[in-house]
Design a protein around this motif. Structure first.
Motif, PDB file in Angstrom:
ATOM      1  N   MET A   1       0.823  -1.202   0.000  1.00  0.00           N
ATOM      2  CA  MET A   1       0.000   0.000   0.000  1.00  0.00           C
ATOM      3  C   MET A   1       0.862   1.258   0.000  1.00  0.00           C
ATOM      4  O   MET A   1       0.605   2.196  -0.747  1.00  0.00           O
ATOM      5  CB  MET A   1      -0.920   0.001   1.221  1.00  0.00           C
ATOM      6  N   GLY A   2       1.846   1.268   0.833  1.00  0.00           N
ATOM      7  CA  GLY A   2       2.691   2.451   0.938  1.00  0.00           C
ATOM      8  C   GLY A   2       3.393   2.782  -0.365  1.00  0.00           C
ATOM      9  O   GLY A   2       3.423   3.938  -0.794  1.00  0.00           O
ATOM     10  N   GLU A   3       3.943   1.760  -1.001  1.00  0.00           N
ATOM     11  CA  GLU A   3       4.631   1.988  -2.280  1.00  0.00           C
ATOM     12  C   GLU A   3       3.665   2.526  -3.320  1.00  0.00           C
ATOM     13  O   GLU A   3       3.994   3.422  -4.096  1.00  0.00           O
ATOM     14  CB  GLU A   3       5.237   0.671  -2.770  1.00  0.00           C
ATOM     15  N   LEU A   4       2.482   1.948  -3.303  1.00  0.00           N
ATOM     16  CA  LEU A   4       1.465   2.358  -4.259  1.00  0.00           C
ATOM     17  C   LEU A   4       1.091   3.828  -4.047  1.00  0.00           C
ATOM     18  O   LEU A   4       0.948   4.590  -4.996  1.00  0.00           O
ATOM     19  CB  LEU A   4       0.242   1.460  -4.085  1.00  0.00           C
ATOM     20  N   ALA A   5       0.955   4.199  -2.799  1.00  0.00           N
ATOM     21  CA  ALA A   5       0.604   5.583  -2.492  1.00  0.00           C
ATOM     22  C   ALA A   5       1.678   6.529  -3.027  1.00  0.00           C
ATOM     23  O   ALA A   5       1.373   7.580  -3.583  1.00  0.00           O
ATOM     24  CB  ALA A   5       0.445   5.762  -0.984  1.00  0.00           C
ATOM     25  N   GLU A   6       2.925   6.117  -2.869  1.00  0.00           N
ATOM     26  CA  GLU A   6       4.004   6.960  -3.386  1.00  0.00           C
ATOM     27  C   GLU A   6       4.005   7.006  -4.905  1.00  0.00           C
ATOM     28  O   GLU A   6       4.215   8.048  -5.507  1.00  0.00           O
ATOM     29  CB  GLU A   6       5.348   6.446  -2.890  1.00  0.00           C
ATOM     30  N   ALA A   7       3.771   5.869  -5.510  1.00  0.00           N
ATOM     31  CA  ALA A   7       3.782   5.795  -6.965  1.00  0.00           C
ATOM     32  C   ALA A   7       2.688   6.668  -7.568  1.00  0.00           C
ATOM     33  O   ALA A   7       2.899   7.329  -8.586  1.00  0.00           O
ATOM     34  CB  ALA A   7       3.619   4.345  -7.430  1.00  0.00           C
ATOM     35  N   LEU A   8       1.525   6.690  -6.947  1.00  0.00           N
ATOM     36  CA  LEU A   8       0.409   7.466  -7.471  1.00  0.00           C
ATOM     37  C   LEU A   8       0.399   8.888  -6.925  1.00  0.00           C
ATOM     38  O   LEU A   8      -0.425   9.695  -7.325  1.00  0.00           O
ATOM     39  CB  LEU A   8      -0.919   6.781  -7.142  1.00  0.00           C
ATOM     40  N   VAL A   9       1.306   9.159  -6.002  1.00  0.00           N
ATOM     41  CA  VAL A   9       1.398  10.482  -5.389  1.00  0.00           C
ATOM     42  C   VAL A   9       0.068  10.897  -4.798  1.00  0.00           C
ATOM     43  O   VAL A   9      -0.472  11.955  -5.117  1.00  0.00           O
ATOM     44  CB  VAL A   9       1.892  11.547  -6.382  1.00  0.00           C
TER      45      VAL A   9
ATOM     46  N   MET B   1      12.839   7.799  -3.162  1.00  0.00           N
ATOM     47  CA  MET B   1      11.820   6.771  -3.205  1.00  0.00           C
ATOM     48  C   MET B   1      12.305   5.604  -4.053  1.00  0.00           C
ATOM     49  O   MET B   1      13.391   5.593  -4.559  1.00  0.00           O
ATOM     50  CB  MET B   1      10.527   7.354  -3.791  1.00  0.00           C
ATOM     51  N   SER B   2      11.493   4.637  -4.253  1.00  0.00           N
ATOM     52  CA  SER B   2      11.958   3.448  -4.949  1.00  0.00           C
ATOM     53  C   SER B   2      12.433   3.795  -6.359  1.00  0.00           C
ATOM     54  O   SER B   2      11.772   4.529  -7.084  1.00  0.00           O
ATOM     55  CB  SER B   2      10.830   2.437  -5.022  1.00  0.00           C
ATOM     56  N   ASP B   3      13.567   3.232  -6.724  1.00  0.00           N
ATOM     57  CA  ASP B   3      14.172   3.580  -8.003  1.00  0.00           C
ATOM     58  C   ASP B   3      13.511   2.802  -9.124  1.00  0.00           C
ATOM     59  O   ASP B   3      13.886   1.684  -9.438  1.00  0.00           O
ATOM     60  CB  ASP B   3      15.670   3.265  -7.935  1.00  0.00           C
ATOM     61  N   THR B   4      12.534   3.416  -9.727  1.00  0.00           N
ATOM     62  CA  THR B   4      11.807   2.726 -10.784  1.00  0.00           C
ATOM     63  C   THR B   4      12.316   3.102 -12.162  1.00  0.00           C
ATOM     64  O   THR B   4      11.681   2.861 -13.159  1.00  0.00           O
ATOM     65  CB  THR B   4      10.315   3.077 -10.714  1.00  0.00           C
ATOM     66  N   SER B   5      13.486   3.711 -12.198  1.00  0.00           N
ATOM     67  CA  SER B   5      13.981   4.190 -13.481  1.00  0.00           C
ATOM     68  C   SER B   5      14.832   3.158 -14.206  1.00  0.00           C
ATOM     69  O   SER B   5      15.380   3.437 -15.261  1.00  0.00           O
ATOM     70  CB  SER B   5      14.783   5.481 -13.271  1.00  0.00           C
ATOM     71  N   ALA B   6      14.931   1.966 -13.641  1.00  0.00           N
ATOM     72  CA  ALA B   6      15.656   0.917 -14.350  1.00  0.00           C
ATOM     73  C   ALA B   6      14.704   0.286 -15.357  1.00  0.00           C
ATOM     74  O   ALA B   6      13.943  -0.607 -15.045  1.00  0.00           O
ATOM     75  CB  ALA B   6      16.157  -0.131 -13.357  1.00  0.00           C
ATOM     76  N   LEU B   7      14.737   0.805 -16.545  1.00  0.00           N
ATOM     77  CA  LEU B   7      13.731   0.422 -17.512  1.00  0.00           C
ATOM     78  C   LEU B   7      14.202  -0.684 -18.426  1.00  0.00           C
ATOM     79  O   LEU B   7      15.385  -0.931 -18.574  1.00  0.00           O
ATOM     80  CB  LEU B   7      13.335   1.642 -18.333  1.00  0.00           C
TER      81      LEU B   7
ATOM     82  N   TYR C   1      -0.861  -6.021   0.701  1.00  0.00           N
ATOM     83  CA  TYR C   1      -0.571  -5.810  -0.709  1.00  0.00           C
ATOM     84  C   TYR C   1      -1.859  -5.594  -1.487  1.00  0.00           C
ATOM     85  O   TYR C   1      -2.909  -6.120  -1.121  1.00  0.00           O
ATOM     86  CB  TYR C   1       0.131  -7.038  -1.301  1.00  0.00           C
ATOM     87  N   ALA C   2      -1.744  -4.851  -2.550  1.00  0.00           N
ATOM     88  CA  ALA C   2      -2.805  -4.812  -3.550  1.00  0.00           C
ATOM     89  C   ALA C   2      -2.333  -5.722  -4.677  1.00  0.00           C
ATOM     90  O   ALA C   2      -1.303  -5.474  -5.294  1.00  0.00           O
ATOM     91  CB  ALA C   2      -3.029  -3.398  -4.048  1.00  0.00           C
ATOM     92  N   THR C   3      -3.074  -6.772  -4.923  1.00  0.00           N
ATOM     93  CA  THR C   3      -2.650  -7.795  -5.879  1.00  0.00           C
ATOM     94  C   THR C   3      -3.584  -7.800  -7.079  1.00  0.00           C
ATOM     95  O   THR C   3      -4.806  -7.782  -6.922  1.00  0.00           O
ATOM     96  CB  THR C   3      -2.652  -9.175  -5.213  1.00  0.00           C
ATOM     97  N   LEU C   4      -2.998  -7.836  -8.244  1.00  0.00           N
ATOM     98  CA  LEU C   4      -3.783  -7.800  -9.479  1.00  0.00           C
ATOM     99  C   LEU C   4      -4.561  -9.104  -9.662  1.00  0.00           C
ATOM    100  O   LEU C   4      -4.010 -10.186  -9.493  1.00  0.00           O
ATOM    101  CB  LEU C   4      -2.834  -7.583 -10.665  1.00  0.00           C
ATOM    102  N   LEU C   5      -5.830  -8.968 -10.025  1.00  0.00           N
ATOM    103  CA  LEU C   5      -6.638 -10.148 -10.364  1.00  0.00           C
ATOM    104  C   LEU C   5      -6.760 -10.228 -11.885  1.00  0.00           C
ATOM    105  O   LEU C   5      -6.549  -9.247 -12.583  1.00  0.00           O
ATOM    106  CB  LEU C   5      -8.030 -10.015  -9.733  1.00  0.00           C
TER     107      LEU C   5
ATOM    108  N   GLY D   1      -6.144   8.332   1.116  1.00  0.00           N
ATOM    109  CA  GLY D   1      -6.770   8.335  -0.200  1.00  0.00           C
ATOM    110  C   GLY D   1      -6.589   7.002  -0.897  1.00  0.00           C
ATOM    111  O   GLY D   1      -7.502   6.510  -1.543  1.00  0.00           O
ATOM    112  N   LEU D   2      -5.403   6.429  -0.726  1.00  0.00           N
ATOM    113  CA  LEU D   2      -5.138   5.158  -1.392  1.00  0.00           C
ATOM    114  C   LEU D   2      -6.037   4.057  -0.858  1.00  0.00           C
ATOM    115  O   LEU D   2      -6.578   3.262  -1.628  1.00  0.00           O
ATOM    116  CB  LEU D   2      -3.681   4.745  -1.207  1.00  0.00           C
ATOM    117  N   THR D   3      -6.192   4.010   0.453  1.00  0.00           N
ATOM    118  CA  THR D   3      -7.031   2.973   1.049  1.00  0.00           C
ATOM    119  C   THR D   3      -8.400   2.937   0.370  1.00  0.00           C
ATOM    120  O   THR D   3      -8.904   1.883   0.002  1.00  0.00           O
ATOM    121  CB  THR D   3      -7.220   3.244   2.553  1.00  0.00           C
ATOM    122  N   LYS D   4      -8.965   4.119   0.167  1.00  0.00           N
ATOM    123  CA  LYS D   4     -10.310   4.161  -0.395  1.00  0.00           C
ATOM    124  C   LYS D   4     -10.309   3.863  -1.889  1.00  0.00           C
ATOM    125  O   LYS D   4     -11.245   3.272  -2.409  1.00  0.00           O
ATOM    126  CB  LYS D   4     -10.936   5.513  -0.103  1.00  0.00           C
TER     127      LYS D   4
END
Lengths: 174, 174
Positions: free
Chosen positions: A81-89, B1-7, A121-125, A94-97
């Motif tokens: 969750m935390g990583e996702l929140a950072e990724a989506l800024v 933050m997490s280094d996501t630039s390794a593409l 984790y948020a896991t893709l289905l 907000g992410l929880t919801k």
DNA sequence: GGTCAATAGTTGTTCTCTCAAGTATTTCTG
DNA sequence: CAGAAATACTTGAGAGAACAACTATTGACC
């Protein structure tokens, strides 16, 4: 749209003779202010374009795409969750919801960490992956329209580099 | 933050041997997608930084600044509602309420057009101009921190030009 | 081992925006 | 000049996100 790009860069005129002539007394026309304004407006414009395209295709909003794409791009098709929140800024609250909504839609699933029971984790289905595949071409097409039509590939890459540099990773609290 | 630039630009490896290796099967790592992601994230980062700085100085939110700055920069220190909505890239409905708040705060005032009674202006009041003068240095300082520290003046200007080109003014309905 | 701080997520409140519908004014047409 | 279409703005309902307060789990220190 109104052409507001006639800037006062070369304005060295006297500031008191012509009445209505603004000579930027506040400094809101500095290169940095200008660049920031462009950044904000361009983001809003492109973002709006993407949202509109998705809506027209009767697909979920852009935030859902960002989320699905972020998860799909991760190594195990799941993200903390935390990583996702950072990724989506967005904030964690907000992410929880946001995750709640995607879970309710059956696109992702909450899974838990064995070794640290605080993290989830948020896991893709499969349904999420499928939807993502539907959304990608719509977003890509709109992005092509916005980018490819106006920017060379080199320019696009250059833009990315500059923006990444600008973002930095400074975590100066204050 | 997490280094996501390794593409995976150079990833020509077989995609089925290493298990967890993603080879961008969807195309969400194209230059344009990358550039867009950078744009979105940088905008969010800088915007957040500005808002935080304003909040710490106990000043109104960024939207108020944008509004006051837009009006102050106009020729007569007043702007039509429609123009303002375009400048701030929000809908007219949203603008009406934003203006309501600033009016309630005594920063601006609604004035009306003699020749066309449909249009109304948002007109800067002394209190608004004063507040703007307080906000400008805070915003400028934060912008300096974000821009000047990481970008040359030429780069900043180049960025603006590229972003303006990207935004274009295309009004292709669909 | 027990207490305290730090970390990860969630919940409730509030604010602001978008969207769709509505009002008022102007312009176009017959 | 009357009526229809277009324009400018406002209003009300709903969704999404931020903020602060909260719970649960982990790690650190005595």
């Amino acid at each position: 749209m109104s052409d507001t790009s006639a800037l006062g860069t070369e304005r060295t005129i006297s500031q008191g003779s012509s009445g209505a002539a603004k000579a930027d007394p506040l400094g809101t026309c500095s290169p940095h202010h200008e660049a920031w304004r462009s950044l904000a407006r361009t983001h809003a414009a492109v973002s709006g374009r993407l949202q509109e395209a998705l809506a027209q295709a009767e697909l979920p909003p852009l935030a859902w795409f960002e989320m699905l794409a972020a998860i799909a791009a991760s190594d195990e098709e799941r993200m903390k969750m935390g990583e996702l929140a950072e990724a989506l800024v967005i904030t964690r609250g907000g992410l929880t919801k946001l995750v709640d909504r995607l879970v309710k839609a059956g696109l992702i699933e909450r899974t838990f960490c064995e070794t640290d029971r605080r993290v989830s984790y948020a896991t893709l289905l499969p349904a999420g992956a499928e939807l993502l595949e539907e959304m990608v071409p719509v977003v890509s097409a709109e992005l092509e329209l916005a980018f490819a039509a106006r920017l060379s590939e080199h320019q696009a890459d250059d833009l990315r580099v500059t923006l990444d540099a600008l973002r930095g990773t400074a975590c100066n609290g204050d």
